[in-house]
Enzyme design. Structure first.
Site, PDB file in Angstrom:
ATOM      1  N   GLN A 249       0.626  -0.876  -0.225  1.00  0.00           N
ATOM      2  CA  GLN A 249      -0.547   0.171   0.090  1.00  0.00           C
ATOM      3  C   GLN A 249       1.033   1.276   0.048  1.00  0.00           C
ATOM      4  O   GLN A 249       0.162   2.627  -0.686  1.00  0.00           O
ATOM      5  CB  GLN A 249      -1.005  -0.137   0.905  1.00  0.00           C
ATOM      6  CG  GLN A 249      -2.398   0.595   0.998  1.00  0.00           C
ATOM      7  CD  GLN A 249      -2.835   0.012  -0.125  1.00  0.00           C
ATOM      8  OE1 GLN A 249      -3.349  -0.677  -0.723  1.00  0.00           O
ATOM      9  NE2 GLN A 249      -3.380   1.207  -1.040  1.00  0.00           N
TER      10      GLN A 249
ATOM     11  N   HIS B 106       1.640   3.030  -3.399  1.00  0.00           N
ATOM     12  CA  HIS B 106       0.929   3.948  -3.992  1.00  0.00           C
ATOM     13  C   HIS B 106       0.998   5.065  -4.317  1.00  0.00           C
ATOM     14  O   HIS B 106       1.151   5.564  -5.734  1.00  0.00           O
ATOM     15  CB  HIS B 106      -0.412   3.376  -3.105  1.00  0.00           C
ATOM     16  CG  HIS B 106      -1.753   2.891  -4.150  1.00  0.00           C
ATOM     17  ND1 HIS B 106      -1.815   2.810  -5.706  1.00  0.00           N
ATOM     18  CD2 HIS B 106      -1.551   1.641  -3.726  1.00  0.00           C
ATOM     19  CE1 HIS B 106      -2.560   1.274  -5.478  1.00  0.00           C
ATOM     20  NE2 HIS B 106      -2.489   0.742  -4.412  1.00  0.00           N
TER      21      HIS B 106
ATOM     22  N   GLU C  57      -9.689   1.973   4.735  1.00  0.00           N
ATOM     23  CA  GLU C  57      -9.807   1.794   3.233  1.00  0.00           C
ATOM     24  C   GLU C  57     -10.041   0.156   2.986  1.00  0.00           C
ATOM     25  O   GLU C  57     -11.255  -1.056   2.675  1.00  0.00           O
ATOM     26  CB  GLU C  57      -9.103   2.111   1.623  1.00  0.00           C
ATOM     27  CG  GLU C  57      -9.087   2.114   0.601  1.00  0.00           C
ATOM     28  CD  GLU C  57      -8.381   2.745  -0.387  1.00  0.00           C
ATOM     29  OE1 GLU C  57      -8.449   2.672  -1.463  1.00  0.00           O
ATOM     30  OE2 GLU C  57      -7.144   3.289   0.227  1.00  0.00           O
ATOM     31  N   HIS C  58      -8.683  -0.462   3.492  1.00  0.00           N
ATOM     32  CA  HIS C  58      -8.115  -2.123   3.285  1.00  0.00           C
ATOM     33  C   HIS C  58      -7.938  -2.502   5.082  1.00  0.00           C
ATOM     34  O   HIS C  58      -7.118  -1.125   5.821  1.00  0.00           O
ATOM     35  CB  HIS C  58      -7.286  -1.948   2.543  1.00  0.00           C
ATOM     36  CG  HIS C  58      -7.408  -1.575   1.237  1.00  0.00           C
ATOM     37  ND1 HIS C  58      -6.590  -0.453   0.619  1.00  0.00           N
ATOM     38  CD2 HIS C  58      -7.794  -2.609  -0.040  1.00  0.00           C
ATOM     39  CE1 HIS C  58      -7.148  -0.461  -0.780  1.00  0.00           C
ATOM     40  NE2 HIS C  58      -7.741  -1.587  -1.152  1.00  0.00           N
TER      41      HIS C  58
ATOM     42  N   ASP D   2      -7.227  -6.030  -5.085  1.00  0.00           N
ATOM     43  CA  ASP D   2      -6.818  -5.084  -5.832  1.00  0.00           C
ATOM     44  C   ASP D   2      -7.212  -5.411  -7.572  1.00  0.00           C
ATOM     45  O   ASP D   2      -6.910  -4.777  -8.291  1.00  0.00           O
ATOM     46  CB  ASP D   2      -5.532  -4.645  -5.608  1.00  0.00           C
ATOM     47  CG  ASP D   2      -5.115  -3.565  -4.433  1.00  0.00           C
ATOM     48  OD1 ASP D   2      -6.519  -3.456  -4.859  1.00  0.00           O
ATOM     49  OD2 ASP D   2      -4.453  -3.265  -4.631  1.00  0.00           O
TER      50      ASP D   2
ATOM     51  N   HIS E  56     -52.556  18.816  -0.926  1.00  0.00           N
ATOM     52  CA  HIS E  56     -52.662  17.643  -1.191  1.00  0.00           C
ATOM     53  C   HIS E  56     -53.726  16.668  -0.867  1.00  0.00           C
ATOM     54  O   HIS E  56     -53.897  15.497  -0.734  1.00  0.00           O
ATOM     55  CB  HIS E  56     -51.177  16.875   0.189  1.00  0.00           C
ATOM     56  CG  HIS E  56     -49.648  17.262  -0.718  1.00  0.00           C
ATOM     57  ND1 HIS E  56     -49.353  18.333  -0.781  1.00  0.00           N
ATOM     58  CD2 HIS E  56     -48.722  16.421  -0.485  1.00  0.00           C
ATOM     59  CE1 HIS E  56     -47.915  18.628  -0.940  1.00  0.00           C
ATOM     60  NE2 HIS E  56     -47.799  17.092  -1.238  1.00  0.00           N
TER      61      HIS E  56
END
Length: 427
Positions: free
Chosen positions: A255, A258, A322-323, A356, A415
């Site tokens: 990770q 990235h 996220e993960h 991934d 209404h």
């Protein structure tokens, strides 16, 4: 990596807080580019391609010849890997199909939903430091399953005006309709507003750098829907003394590479694991081509020692990663306690990179703590639910008086009257 031992709960809020950047200037730059694209269309897009991607383009669209040529530029083995991943992603997302059910809420009152595909979707695929052809599969495959009529893809070209061939092959495998050589803010603007070449879409998907994320958020205010707000990529690993230091280090580094703004977090109950993982990180880091990027990401990353696995999971839920990788002997029990996470990887063999690429789950996930309120991309991301209701005369008798009373209490006489005239017609 920064080590924190036995943090008090009052410290958790500061621990889980992501780094904040002053984006005032960035947002203004993005706003100026978007306004220019809205006004000048293709001419502006080509100008920004020359300025930012350093390529002078005659046309923005990828041609049929370029698509065919891409097939010869990737290996047979990579083509087979792309097809395997596509098959698994397709299987998993096919299982998410919505099945409508009619419900009679009262005698004569029937309600139901229908799932309707978003007709035009735009996919942004980064192609700068890493050409993310896997993201093509993750975004286009469910779009095709959902039944989106037009799938538009934008990705930056290289300085020769060519798109990475693996991106083009993945697009063909997944069923993308049209591909354009556009990167960055200009790609988001082109899909949000439409240009002479690029059709306007109704929803934009895909990751990107800070400029792309800012552009997506700005166009979402008035012009187009987006998949989710997002920030830099991140992973949290929870590990006990049974975890493999080699595996943990590999997950953290996968990770970290990235981007320099990525964040990785290790939460553990083991003193020994901390030392072993640090040694493994140093050993594996030296072998990485993206060592400098990963090293800078590690400077903003954390190793947190906690008292027990219950506390570890509570801290992870506060972080909302996220993960989330669970390298613990009781990973199934731990999984039951997960509340906030984008995607979870269970046991020592479920590395984050499996998700991934090829396990079948989607890797487009909420970051920056947004997992507290958002889920990752799935089949529902590409459709809308339209509700229906049908009333018979019996239905009017069942709920008519309740509708009248509620409308009257809200002082909405028109209404009330819409139901009253129907009640009176039955007398």
């Amino acid at each position: 990596m920064n080590i924190i031992k036995y943090p008090a709960r009052k410290e958790w809020a500061s621990i889980v807080e992501r780094p904040h950047l002053d984006v005032t200037e960035l947002n203004q730059t993005v706003a100026n580019v978007l306004a220019d694209i809205r006004q000048r269309g293709d001419e502006a897009v080509k100008g920004y391609e020359l300025k930012f991607d350093h390529v002078d383009l005659d046309t923005l669209a990828v041609s049929d010849d370029e698509m065919a040529d891409a097939e010869s530029k990737i290996s047979k083995q990579l083509r087979e890997a792309i097809e395997l991943a596509h098959e698994n992603i397709q299987k998993f997302h096919e299982s998410q199909r919505f099945r409508s059910k009619k419900v009679e809420t009262q005698p004569g009152v029937v309600c139901w939903q229908k799932s309707v595909a978003i007709e035009k979707v735009g996919l942004y695929i980064p192609g700068g430091t890493a050409p993310l052809f896997s993201t093509v599969l993750m975004l286009a495959t469910p779009a095709k399953i959902a039944g989106c009529k037009e799938i538009v893809l934008c990705t930056p070209p290289d300085r020769q005006g060519c798109v990475n061939p693996a991106i083009l092959v993945a697009a063909r495998v997944a069923g993308v309709n049209r591909i354009f050589k556009i990167g960055g803010v200009q790609a988001i603007g082109a899909m949000a507003y439409g240009t002479e070449s690029v059709p306007k879409v109704y929803k934009i998907f895909g990751p990107g750098n800070q400029y792309v994320m800012a552009a997506k958020q700005q166009v979402s205010l008035h012009d187009v829907a987006i998949d989710m707000p997002a920030g830099p990529s991140e992973v949290c690993v929870i590990a006990d003394d049974m975890a493999s230091p080699e595996f943990v280090a590999a997950d953290l580094l996968s990770q970290a590479e990235h981007g320099v703004d990525s964040q990785v977090v290790l939460i553990t109950t083991s003193h020994k694991l901390i030392d072993d993982v640090q040694q493994e990180v140093d050993r594996q880091l030296d072998k990485l081509p993206r060592k400098e990027i990963a090293q800078r990401a590690l400077e903003n990353s954390l190793i947190i020692l906690v008292r027990d696995l219950k506390e570890a999971m509570e801290l992870s839920n506060a972080y909302a990663p996220e993960h989330l990788v669970l390298q613990t002997s009781n990973y199934e029990e731990m999984a039951e306690r997960v509340v906030n996470a984008g995607s979870v990887f269970l046991g020592q063999y479920a590395c984050e990179s499996a998700g991934d690429y090829a396990s079948g789950t989607n890797h487009t996930l909420p970051t920056h703590g947004y997992a507290t309120a958002y889920n990752g991309v799935n089949l529902d991301s590409y459709s809308r639910k339209v509700t229906f209701q049908h009333l018979t005369d019996e239905g009017v008798r069942s709920i008519g008086r309740a509708v009248e009373l509620m409308a009257e209490a809200e002082q909405l006489d028109a209404h009330k009257n819409a139901m009253t005239v129907r009640i009176n017609s039955l007398k």
